[in-house]
Design an enzyme around this catalytic site. Structure first.
Site, PDB file in Angstrom:
ATOM      1  N   ASP A  34     -13.156 -28.014 -62.107  1.00 25.93           N
ATOM      2  CA  ASP A  34     -14.059 -27.928 -60.819  1.00 25.93           C
ATOM      3  C   ASP A  34     -14.421 -26.251 -60.357  1.00 25.93           C
ATOM      4  O   ASP A  34     -13.568 -25.959 -61.051  1.00 25.93           O
ATOM      5  CB  ASP A  34     -12.601 -28.774 -59.597  1.00 25.93           C
ATOM      6  CG  ASP A  34     -12.829 -28.520 -58.422  1.00 25.93           C
ATOM      7  OD1 ASP A  34     -13.367 -27.603 -57.847  1.00 25.93           O
ATOM      8  OD2 ASP A  34     -12.582 -29.232 -57.646  1.00 25.93           O
ATOM      9  N   GLN A  97     -12.253 -35.391 -47.724  1.00 26.28           N
ATOM     10  CA  GLN A  97     -12.761 -35.519 -48.758  1.00 26.28           C
ATOM     11  C   GLN A  97     -14.414 -34.714 -47.987  1.00 26.28           C
ATOM     12  O   GLN A  97     -14.531 -34.736 -47.147  1.00 26.28           O
ATOM     13  CB  GLN A  97     -13.170 -36.975 -49.089  1.00 26.28           C
ATOM     14  CG  GLN A  97     -14.551 -37.061 -49.835  1.00 26.28           C
ATOM     15  CD  GLN A  97     -14.413 -38.969 -50.434  1.00 26.28           C
ATOM     16  OE1 GLN A  97     -13.968 -39.706 -48.787  1.00 26.28           O
ATOM     17  NE2 GLN A  97     -15.127 -39.081 -51.410  1.00 26.28           N
ATOM     18  N   HIS A 103     -14.088 -39.833 -56.782  1.00 24.35           N
ATOM     19  CA  HIS A 103     -13.144 -38.497 -57.791  1.00 24.35           C
ATOM     20  C   HIS A 103     -11.581 -38.730 -57.730  1.00 24.35           C
ATOM     21  O   HIS A 103     -11.103 -38.586 -57.119  1.00 24.35           O
ATOM     22  CB  HIS A 103     -13.750 -37.706 -57.363  1.00 24.35           C
ATOM     23  CG  HIS A 103     -14.162 -36.659 -56.068  1.00 24.35           C
ATOM     24  ND1 HIS A 103     -14.818 -36.932 -55.607  1.00 24.35           N
ATOM     25  CD2 HIS A 103     -13.210 -35.872 -56.129  1.00 24.35           C
ATOM     26  CE1 HIS A 103     -14.691 -36.572 -54.620  1.00 24.35           C
ATOM     27  NE2 HIS A 103     -13.514 -35.815 -54.779  1.00 24.35           N
ATOM     28  N   PHE A 104     -11.337 -38.316 -58.850  1.00 22.72           N
ATOM     29  CA  PHE A 104      -9.168 -38.378 -58.521  1.00 22.72           C
ATOM     30  C   PHE A 104      -9.285 -36.578 -59.553  1.00 22.72           C
ATOM     31  O   PHE A 104     -10.386 -36.407 -60.165  1.00 22.72           O
ATOM     32  CB  PHE A 104      -9.037 -39.047 -59.955  1.00 22.72           C
ATOM     33  CG  PHE A 104      -8.314 -39.951 -58.909  1.00 22.72           C
ATOM     34  CD1 PHE A 104      -9.730 -41.211 -59.054  1.00 22.72           C
ATOM     35  CD2 PHE A 104      -7.092 -40.223 -58.812  1.00 22.72           C
ATOM     36  CE1 PHE A 104      -9.577 -42.994 -59.118  1.00 22.72           C
ATOM     37  CE2 PHE A 104      -6.986 -41.945 -58.034  1.00 22.72           C
ATOM     38  CZ  PHE A 104      -8.282 -42.774 -58.199  1.00 22.72           C
ATOM     39  N   HIS A 105      -8.644 -35.455 -58.534  1.00 16.73           N
ATOM     40  CA  HIS A 105      -7.988 -34.169 -58.870  1.00 16.73           C
ATOM     41  C   HIS A 105      -7.461 -34.431 -60.083  1.00 16.73           C
ATOM     42  O   HIS A 105      -6.089 -34.895 -59.762  1.00 16.73           O
ATOM     43  CB  HIS A 105      -7.742 -33.615 -57.714  1.00 16.73           C
ATOM     44  CG  HIS A 105      -9.414 -33.177 -56.833  1.00 16.73           C
ATOM     45  ND1 HIS A 105      -9.645 -32.109 -56.821  1.00 16.73           N
ATOM     46  CD2 HIS A 105      -9.722 -33.763 -56.108  1.00 16.73           C
ATOM     47  CE1 HIS A 105     -10.604 -32.323 -55.429  1.00 16.73           C
ATOM     48  NE2 HIS A 105     -10.625 -33.421 -55.430  1.00 16.73           N
TER      49      HIS A 105
END
Ligand code: AMP
Length: 141
Positions: A34, A97, A103-105
């Site tokens: 990220d 969002q 997506h997964f953090h």
């Protein structure tokens, strides 16, 4: 539900149109750093199949994605000597969002250290590159 739009930034990363600090890829998913990490090692796990978020995702695609989230979480815990891992996933603007491809953090956590703000400050690309390399090494073990 708003339709999936493939002009989103993660779709562009998946197509290789814009760069990312990629740490993992298989037939179903990619993972990359990220750019505005909430903690050192903050990684995003993104399915190759298109969906806006969890709400419209194909359940079969989710069964292929969650093992990748687990793999990245385990490697990130080791790579960043974390005490824990926070996994976050936002659905729609009201929930926070900002990029409309599921997506997964995966966020390494150190005991007593608070998360930085979501979508806060851009990290130095050299730091992201170094963190990506650490994580790649842990994923290869
Ligand atoms: P959200 O959609 O709210 O779950 O969050 C999107 C996340 O994507 C945020 O944490 C951003 O920092 C991150 N982000 C935005 N653009 C990029 C990019 N080009 N590469 C990597 N991460 C990004």
């Amino acid at each position: 539900m708003t339709a999936y739009d493939d002009s989103n930034i993660f779709a562009k990363i998946l197509r290789g149109e814009i760069p990312s600090h990629r740490v993992y890829e298989d037939d179903h998913a990619i993972a990359f750093m990220d750019v505005m990490p909430q903690a050192a090692g903050h990684t995003l796990v993104v399915p190759k199949s298109p969906s806006r978020n969890l709400l419209d995702a194909d359940p079969q695609a989710l069964t292929q994605l969650i093992p990748v989230v687990q793999k990245v979480a385990v490697a990130a815990k080791e790579a960043f000597a974390a005490d824990g891992i926070t996994v976050i996933q936002f659905n729609e603007p009201a929930a926070g969002q900002t990029v409309y491809h599921l997506h997964f953090h995966v966020i390494p956590r150190i005991e007593g250290v608070a998360l930085k703000p979501h979508s806060g400050t851009m990290e130095d690309p050299a730091v992201l590159a170094a963190h990506a390399e650490k994580l790649r090494r842990a994923l290869a073990r």
